[in-house]
Write a protein that holds these residues in place. Structure first.
Motif, PDB file in Angstrom:
ATOM      1  N   UNK A 179     -82.665  33.650  66.630  1.00  0.00           N
ATOM      2  CA  UNK A 179     -81.025  32.710  67.456  1.00  0.00           C
ATOM      3  C   UNK A 179     -81.017  34.121  68.905  1.00  0.00           C
ATOM      4  N   UNK A 180     -81.332  35.512  67.652  1.00  0.00           N
ATOM      5  CA  UNK A 180     -80.719  36.332  69.136  1.00  0.00           C
ATOM      6  C   UNK A 180     -78.983  36.491  68.192  1.00  0.00           C
ATOM      7  N   UNK A 181     -78.217  36.675  67.381  1.00  0.00           N
ATOM      8  CA  UNK A 181     -77.176  36.747  66.922  1.00  0.00           C
ATOM      9  C   UNK A 181     -77.860  38.121  65.682  1.00  0.00           C
ATOM     10  N   UNK A 182     -76.281  39.052  66.394  1.00  0.00           N
ATOM     11  CA  UNK A 182     -77.191  39.974  65.157  1.00  0.00           C
ATOM     12  C   UNK A 182     -75.373  39.709  64.175  1.00  0.00           C
ATOM     13  N   UNK A 183     -75.862  40.904  63.051  1.00  0.00           N
ATOM     14  CA  UNK A 183     -75.083  40.994  61.708  1.00  0.00           C
ATOM     15  C   UNK A 183     -75.250  42.014  61.709  1.00  0.00           C
ATOM     16  N   UNK A 184     -74.184  42.679  60.309  1.00  0.00           N
ATOM     17  CA  UNK A 184     -73.817  43.552  59.882  1.00  0.00           C
ATOM     18  C   UNK A 184     -73.721  43.790  58.017  1.00  0.00           C
ATOM     19  N   UNK A 185     -74.613  44.661  57.714  1.00  0.00           N
ATOM     20  CA  UNK A 185     -74.661  44.227  56.014  1.00  0.00           C
ATOM     21  C   UNK A 185     -73.980  44.664  55.683  1.00  0.00           C
ATOM     22  N   UNK A 186     -71.964  44.165  55.523  1.00  0.00           N
ATOM     23  CA  UNK A 186     -71.498  44.744  55.186  1.00  0.00           C
ATOM     24  C   UNK A 186     -71.596  44.580  53.579  1.00  0.00           C
ATOM     25  N   UNK A 187     -70.593  45.140  52.997  1.00  0.00           N
ATOM     26  CA  UNK A 187     -70.388  45.148  51.473  1.00  0.00           C
ATOM     27  C   UNK A 187     -68.206  45.553  50.998  1.00  0.00           C
ATOM     28  N   UNK A 188     -67.814  44.868  50.569  1.00  0.00           N
ATOM     29  CA  UNK A 188     -66.116  45.172  50.795  1.00  0.00           C
ATOM     30  C   UNK A 188     -65.983  45.147  49.642  1.00  0.00           C
ATOM     31  N   UNK A 189     -64.508  46.401  48.724  1.00  0.00           N
ATOM     32  CA  UNK A 189     -64.945  46.307  47.771  1.00  0.00           C
ATOM     33  C   UNK A 189     -62.739  46.074  48.110  1.00  0.00           C
ATOM     34  N   UNK A 190     -62.512  45.105  47.184  1.00  0.00           N
ATOM     35  CA  UNK A 190     -61.097  44.639  47.079  1.00  0.00           C
ATOM     36  C   UNK A 190     -60.419  45.052  45.530  1.00  0.00           C
ATOM     37  N   UNK A 191     -59.216  45.263  46.299  1.00  0.00           N
ATOM     38  CA  UNK A 191     -58.664  45.642  44.463  1.00  0.00           C
ATOM     39  C   UNK A 191     -56.829  45.452  44.509  1.00  0.00           C
ATOM     40  N   UNK A 192     -56.561  45.024  43.308  1.00  0.00           N
ATOM     41  CA  UNK A 192     -54.856  45.373  43.171  1.00  0.00           C
ATOM     42  C   UNK A 192     -54.665  46.247  41.748  1.00  0.00           C
ATOM     43  N   UNK A 193     -54.204  46.908  42.310  1.00  0.00           N
ATOM     44  CA  UNK A 193     -53.602  48.315  41.406  1.00  0.00           C
ATOM     45  C   UNK A 193     -51.785  48.027  41.271  1.00  0.00           C
ATOM     46  N   UNK A 194     -51.488  48.910  39.877  1.00  0.00           N
ATOM     47  CA  UNK A 194     -49.821  48.093  40.213  1.00  0.00           C
ATOM     48  C   UNK A 194     -49.616  49.928  39.614  1.00  0.00           C
ATOM     49  N   UNK A 195     -48.717  50.033  40.085  1.00  0.00           N
ATOM     50  CA  UNK A 195     -47.876  51.603  40.058  1.00  0.00           C
ATOM     51  C   UNK A 195     -46.454  50.947  38.368  1.00  0.00           C
ATOM     52  N   UNK A 196     -46.892  51.303  37.217  1.00  0.00           N
ATOM     53  CA  UNK A 196     -46.135  51.326  36.314  1.00  0.00           C
ATOM     54  C   UNK A 196     -44.789  50.933  36.506  1.00  0.00           C
ATOM     55  N   UNK A 197     -43.229  50.750  35.414  1.00  0.00           N
ATOM     56  CA  UNK A 197     -42.425  50.617  36.311  1.00  0.00           C
ATOM     57  C   UNK A 197     -41.481  51.625  35.393  1.00  0.00           C
ATOM     58  N   UNK A 198     -42.442  51.892  34.863  1.00  0.00           N
ATOM     59  CA  UNK A 198     -41.232  53.507  33.955  1.00  0.00           C
ATOM     60  C   UNK A 198     -42.751  54.521  33.558  1.00  0.00           C
TER      61      UNK A 198
END
Length: 253
Positions: free
Chosen positions: A234-253
């Motif tokens: 159809x003439x529409x372009x796309x990009x081959x993205x791959x995402x790295x998604x994360x959540x990390x915590x700094x300890x309280x102590x």
């Protein structure tokens, strides 16, 4: 937060890459921001998601290495500052550090993580999404091949860092973060324009070794090599993205 050969035009970014912030809702959900929290938006760009966090009642500071992008962010009435993501100067000021589609531009990688660690208060969290292993691999290969055909080794001009889960998890852990969630997420992404707009916006570093007069032809060459792989019937372009998604915590102590 960009390679020295990369610059950012807020108008061109909005025209060719607004999908970047539009697709940021899942990482905002992972952040789960609470009204009153002080949050650092690392690589804030033109402030689209910074404004989202501020509208949720957060006290947000945006930082980006691009002065034009920071100015666009400030025009939204936001606290935005020019800063290098690998040289953050904050000290235990934030409840969370948030980042969307920016960390893959930031080097040295471990210096970025160390700066985030310093910026966070004990018990703070680091939540982000950026390019992961395999991101735009088809596009990158076409760029390198086009340079090779011109007698240029393009690897030295690659500005991106797209890590595996194992690599980035280990870096976070070495700094002391407890990784709560991390995943690679394939995300083929429709583009609002032809691939030319994407290349002109994101692939400037690969054009650094070329004379100005040769760049349009280079982009056309890359586009035609990508057409069978990334352009639909159809003439529409796309990009081959791959995402790295994360959540990390700094300890309280």
């Amino acid at each position: 937060m960009a390679n020295t050969n990369q610059s950012w035009d807020p108008d061109a970014y909005a025209r060719n890459a607004r999908f970047v912030s539009d697709l940021g809702a899942p990482v905002v959900d992972l952040l789960a921001p609470q009204a009153g929290e002080r949050i650092l938006d690392l690589g804030c760009g033109d402030g689209a998601l910074t404004a989202t966090l501020a509208a949720m009642g957060c006290n947000v500071v945006g930082v980006d290495s691009s002065a034009p992008q920071v100015e666009a962010c400030r025009r939204l009435g936001l606290d935005a500052r020019v800063a290098d993501g690998a040289r953050l100067s904050f000290d235990a000021e934030f409840d969370a550090v948030f980042s969307n589609a920016a960390i893959h531009w930031m080097k040295p990688v471990d210096d970025v993580i160390a700066g985030v660690w310093r910026a966070l208060r004990p018990g703070g969290r680091f939540v982000a999404e950026f390019g992961g292993h395999g991101c735009v691999e088809t596009i990158k290969r076409a760029l390198l091949d086009a340079l090779r055909r011109r007698g240029i080794d393009g690897d030295a001009f690659n500005p991106w860092y797209f890590p595996t889960v194992e690599d980035y998890s280990a870096r976070l852990a070495r700094r002391g973060f407890a990784v709560r969630y991390i995943a690679l997420i394939p995300r083929p992404t429709p583009l609002p324009t032809e691939i030319n707009g994407w290349l002109e916006t994101f692939a400037q570093s690969f054009m650094a070794p070329l004379d100005e007069k040769d760049r349009a032809g280079f982009i056309d060459d890359v586009r035609e090599s990508l057409r069978p792989k990334l352009c639909g019937s159809d003439g529409k372009w796309f990009a081959d993205y791959v995402r790295l998604r994360f959540a990390a915590d700094k300890p309280r102590t």
